[in-house]
Design a protein around this motif. Structure first.
Motif, PDB file in Angstrom:
ATOM      1  N   SER A 154       2.679  -5.702 -16.826  1.00 44.05           N
ATOM      2  CA  SER A 154       4.183  -5.901 -16.473  1.00 44.05           C
ATOM      3  C   SER A 154       4.624  -4.645 -15.600  1.00 44.05           C
ATOM      4  N   ALA A 155       3.886  -3.663 -15.434  1.00 43.95           N
ATOM      5  CA  ALA A 155       4.105  -2.497 -14.786  1.00 43.95           C
ATOM      6  C   ALA A 155       3.286  -2.565 -13.386  1.00 43.95           C
ATOM      7  N   VAL A 156       3.851  -1.932 -12.470  1.00 44.78           N
ATOM      8  CA  VAL A 156       3.209  -1.646 -11.268  1.00 44.78           C
ATOM      9  C   VAL A 156       2.086  -0.663 -11.511  1.00 44.78           C
ATOM     10  N   TYR A 157       0.823  -1.113 -10.799  1.00 44.05           N
ATOM     11  CA  TYR A 157      -0.486  -0.224 -10.806  1.00 44.05           C
ATOM     12  C   TYR A 157      -0.246   0.484  -9.695  1.00 44.05           C
ATOM     13  N   LYS A 158      -0.488   1.961  -9.710  1.00 47.04           N
ATOM     14  CA  LYS A 158      -0.454   2.687  -8.882  1.00 47.04           C
ATOM     15  C   LYS A 158      -1.816   3.716  -9.045  1.00 47.04           C
ATOM     16  N   ASP A 159      -2.874   3.806  -8.395  1.00 48.24           N
ATOM     17  CA  ASP A 159      -3.778   4.733  -8.919  1.00 48.24           C
ATOM     18  C   ASP A 159      -4.937   4.611  -7.752  1.00 48.24           C
ATOM     19  N   SER A 160      -5.824   5.741  -7.828  1.00 55.68           N
ATOM     20  CA  SER A 160      -6.781   5.906  -7.028  1.00 55.68           C
ATOM     21  C   SER A 160      -8.138   5.151  -7.584  1.00 55.68           C
ATOM     22  N   PRO A 161      -8.766   3.930  -7.067  1.00 53.12           N
ATOM     23  CA  PRO A 161      -9.798   3.525  -7.749  1.00 53.12           C
ATOM     24  C   PRO A 161     -11.054   4.315  -7.614  1.00 53.12           C
ATOM     25  N   ALA A 162     -11.273   5.152  -6.672  1.00 53.87           N
ATOM     26  CA  ALA A 162     -12.421   6.100  -6.543  1.00 53.87           C
ATOM     27  C   ALA A 162     -12.516   7.084  -7.870  1.00 53.87           C
ATOM     28  N   SER A 163     -11.122   7.497  -8.233  1.00 58.86           N
ATOM     29  CA  SER A 163     -11.190   8.559  -9.339  1.00 58.86           C
ATOM     30  C   SER A 163     -11.278   7.832 -10.416  1.00 58.86           C
ATOM     31  N   CYS A 164     -11.180   6.479 -10.600  1.00 60.73           N
ATOM     32  CA  CYS A 164     -11.018   5.673 -11.836  1.00 60.73           C
ATOM     33  C   CYS A 164     -12.535   5.244 -12.085  1.00 60.73           C
ATOM     34  N   ALA A 165     -13.435   5.415 -11.047  1.00 55.08           N
ATOM     35  CA  ALA A 165     -15.021   4.721 -11.234  1.00 55.08           C
ATOM     36  C   ALA A 165     -16.050   5.702 -11.508  1.00 55.08           C
ATOM     37  N   GLY A 182       0.606  -9.300 -11.004  1.00 59.06           N
ATOM     38  CA  GLY A 182       0.222 -10.481 -10.317  1.00 59.06           C
ATOM     39  C   GLY A 182      -0.539 -10.092  -9.032  1.00 59.06           C
ATOM     40  N   GLY A 183      -0.575  -8.980  -8.558  1.00 55.42           N
ATOM     41  CA  GLY A 183      -1.035  -8.665  -7.340  1.00 55.42           C
ATOM     42  C   GLY A 183      -2.565  -8.484  -7.535  1.00 55.42           C
ATOM     43  N   ALA A 184      -3.288  -8.538  -6.407  1.00 55.82           N
ATOM     44  CA  ALA A 184      -4.812  -8.196  -6.660  1.00 55.82           C
ATOM     45  C   ALA A 184      -5.473  -7.775  -5.264  1.00 55.82           C
ATOM     46  N   THR A 185      -6.605  -7.100  -5.328  1.00 55.39           N
ATOM     47  CA  THR A 185      -7.108  -6.534  -4.317  1.00 55.39           C
ATOM     48  C   THR A 185      -8.542  -6.236  -4.356  1.00 55.39           C
ATOM     49  N   ALA A 186      -9.297  -5.996  -3.476  1.00 55.72           N
ATOM     50  CA  ALA A 186     -10.859  -5.591  -3.570  1.00 55.72           C
ATOM     51  C   ALA A 186     -11.086  -4.624  -2.629  1.00 55.72           C
ATOM     52  N   GLY A 187     -12.203  -3.831  -2.964  1.00 54.11           N
ATOM     53  CA  GLY A 187     -12.835  -2.739  -2.021  1.00 54.11           C
ATOM     54  C   GLY A 187     -13.940  -2.023  -2.508  1.00 54.11           C
ATOM     55  N   PHE A 188     -14.428  -1.110  -1.915  1.00 55.21           N
ATOM     56  CA  PHE A 188     -15.723  -0.633  -2.248  1.00 55.21           C
ATOM     57  C   PHE A 188     -15.433   0.810  -2.784  1.00 55.21           C
ATOM     58  N   VAL A 189     -16.228   1.311  -3.826  1.00 54.15           N
ATOM     59  CA  VAL A 189     -16.172   2.880  -4.288  1.00 54.15           C
ATOM     60  C   VAL A 189     -17.655   3.126  -3.923  1.00 54.15           C
ATOM     61  N   THR A 190     -17.902   4.243  -3.541  1.00 60.32           N
ATOM     62  CA  THR A 190     -19.103   4.921  -3.114  1.00 60.32           C
ATOM     63  C   THR A 190     -19.471   5.967  -4.023  1.00 60.32           C
ATOM     64  N   PHE A 191     -20.805   6.318  -4.145  1.00 55.69           N
ATOM     65  CA  PHE A 191     -21.194   7.214  -4.943  1.00 55.69           C
ATOM     66  C   PHE A 191     -22.502   7.895  -4.305  1.00 55.69           C
ATOM     67  N   ARG A 192     -22.539   9.375  -4.292  1.00 52.79           N
ATOM     68  CA  ARG A 192     -23.779   9.962  -3.516  1.00 52.79           C
ATOM     69  C   ARG A 192     -24.571  10.234  -4.828  1.00 52.79           C
ATOM     70  N   LEU A 193     -25.787   9.626  -4.696  1.00 55.07           N
ATOM     71  CA  LEU A 193     -27.009  10.019  -5.629  1.00 55.07           C
ATOM     72  C   LEU A 193     -27.933  10.544  -5.048  1.00 55.07           C
ATOM     73  N   PRO A 194     -29.008  11.171  -6.050  1.00 49.24           N
ATOM     74  CA  PRO A 194     -30.346  11.688  -5.553  1.00 49.24           C
ATOM     75  C   PRO A 194     -31.121  10.442  -5.176  1.00 49.24           C
ATOM     76  N   LYS A 195     -32.344  10.629  -4.234  1.00 46.83           N
ATOM     77  CA  LYS A 195     -32.774   9.640  -3.711  1.00 46.83           C
ATOM     78  C   LYS A 195     -33.659   8.856  -4.935  1.00 46.83           C
ATOM     79  N   ASP A 196     -33.906   9.690  -5.855  1.00 46.11           N
ATOM     80  CA  ASP A 196     -34.780   8.987  -7.125  1.00 46.11           C
ATOM     81  C   ASP A 196     -34.007   8.610  -8.160  1.00 46.11           C
ATOM     82  N   ALA A 197     -32.670   8.532  -8.111  1.00 49.78           N
ATOM     83  CA  ALA A 197     -31.983   8.298  -9.166  1.00 49.78           C
ATOM     84  C   ALA A 197     -32.041   6.669  -9.480  1.00 49.78           C
ATOM     85  N   GLY A 198     -32.128   6.316 -10.618  1.00 50.17           N
ATOM     86  CA  GLY A 198     -32.272   4.955 -10.978  1.00 50.17           C
ATOM     87  C   GLY A 198     -30.748   4.559 -11.695  1.00 50.17           C
ATOM     88  N   LEU A 199     -30.121   3.223 -11.256  1.00 50.33           N
ATOM     89  CA  LEU A 199     -28.812   3.009 -11.811  1.00 50.33           C
ATOM     90  C   LEU A 199     -28.766   2.468 -13.219  1.00 50.33           C
TER      91      LEU A 199
END
Length: 154
Positions: A71-82, A114-131
């Motif tokens: 019921s409240a407005v969402y205002k945040d940075s998805p990159a800092s949330c992920a 009721g609002g919705a959106t989509a987008g990408f969050v990017t992460f920098r990982l070492p080459k050999d890191a498994g997810l």
């Protein structure tokens, strides 16, 4: 010792009551203030999204869909949330970086109820890191309610 740290990194959110899902699953999350509720869906993982600029690693991008179910407005940075956890137990912070897979979220996302959106969050990982997992929490990643999606098949 590394195995213990990895287990703690993955189990920590579960012990705190985190919601778990797989790619494509929607996890309802609450924030720290009354009326803060968000349904978060992990849409896709792109690995590698592109080589890291310094050639010492790679960029991994996750596409998230956010829907304000509160019921409240969402205002945040998805990159800092992920955050992204690797199989060695390391935790990586999200970045607002453009990748060929699609657009990043803006620095700040504002969604009326009721609002919705989509987008990408990017992460920098070492080459050999498994997810291992993606985590998301409101309030800049500091809310007690943490969603986690397993990437064990990634």
């Amino acid at each position: 010792m590394r195995a213990t740290l990895a287990a703690l990194a993955l189990l920590g959110p579960a012990l705190l009551g985190a919601a778990h899902g797989g790619s494509g699953e929607t996890v309802p999350l609450s924030g720290g203030l009354p009326g803060e509720r968000l349904d978060v869906t992990l849409v896709q993982v792109v690995d590698p999204a592109s080589p890291a600029p310094d050639d010492a690693g790679r960029l991994v991008a996750v596409q998230l869909r956010l829907e304000n179910t509160g019921s409240a407005v969402y205002k945040d940075s998805p990159a800092s949330c992920a955050h992204l956890l690797d199989t060695a137990g390391r935790r990586f912070d999200g970045l607002n970086a453009s990748v060929p897979a699609g657009p990043a979220f803006p620095e700040t996302v504002t969604l009326d109820p009721g609002g919705a959106t989509a987008g990408f969050v990017t992460f920098r990982l070492p080459k050999d890191a498994g997810l291992a997992a993606v985590q998301f929490a409101l309030n800049g990643g500091l809310a007690e309610d943490v969603g986690q999606w397993s990437l064990s098949g990634a």
